[in-house]
Design an enzyme around this catalytic site. Structure first.
Site, PDB file in Angstrom:
ATOM      1  N   CYS A   9       3.048  -3.470   1.815  1.00 32.09           N
ATOM      2  CA  CYS A   9       2.606  -2.478   2.800  1.00 32.09           C
ATOM      3  C   CYS A   9       3.788  -1.956   3.620  1.00 32.09           C
ATOM      4  O   CYS A   9       4.519  -2.741   4.235  1.00 32.09           O
ATOM      5  CB  CYS A   9       1.561  -3.135   3.713  1.00 32.09           C
ATOM      6  SG  CYS A   9       1.164  -2.198   5.191  1.00 32.09           S
ATOM      7  N   SER A  10       3.956  -0.649   3.651  1.00 30.28           N
ATOM      8  CA  SER A  10       5.077  -0.056   4.397  1.00 30.28           C
ATOM      9  C   SER A  10       4.949  -0.293   5.897  1.00 30.28           C
ATOM     10  O   SER A  10       5.956  -0.491   6.581  1.00 30.28           O
ATOM     11  CB  SER A  10       5.195   1.435   4.093  1.00 30.28           C
ATOM     12  OG  SER A  10       4.038   2.121   4.528  1.00 30.28           O
TER      13      SER A  10
END
Length: 117
Positions: A9-10
């Protein structure tokens, strides 16, 4: 401080980066590999002041399979939601940071990450 992350997840990577830049001491919990129990979810929800449906990723394929969008959102429905989050941790919104003082946030933006530093 503890941060629940999905490394893919960024927003999680960004939050970890901000914690590193601030020199914060923290523990990483990869919650997909080490899912929270129903009791841990209850505790986090209490600290967040939110309901389980507030931290549920309803666009995930498993959410659609379970039909979450049609589930009730009352006190009676709460245990069902918590059970779903515990059984399918991918449904949990991320990252979640719990500061040493117990303050807990869903840190999806830089301002929220800064609020626990």
């Amino acid at each position: 401080m503890e941060i629940w992350i999905n490394p893919a997840c960024s927003k999680c990577r960004s939050a970890v980066s901000m914690l590193d830049e601030a020199g914060a001491e923290y523990t990483v919990r990869r919650y997909l590999e080490d899912p929270p129990t129903a009791a841990e979810l209850e505790a986090v929800l209490e600290r967040l002041g939110l309901e389980p449906w507030d931290i549920t990723r309803t666009a995930e394929p498993i959410a659609k399979e379970l039909g979450l969008k049609s589930w009730g959102r009352t006190a009676q429905d709460r245990p069902k939601w918590i059970k779903a989050l515990a059984e399918h941790p991918k449904l949990i919104q991320r990252p979640i940071i719990t500061a040493d003082d117990g303050t807990t946030v869903v840190a999806r933006d830089p301002e929220t990450v800064r609020s626990v530093l």
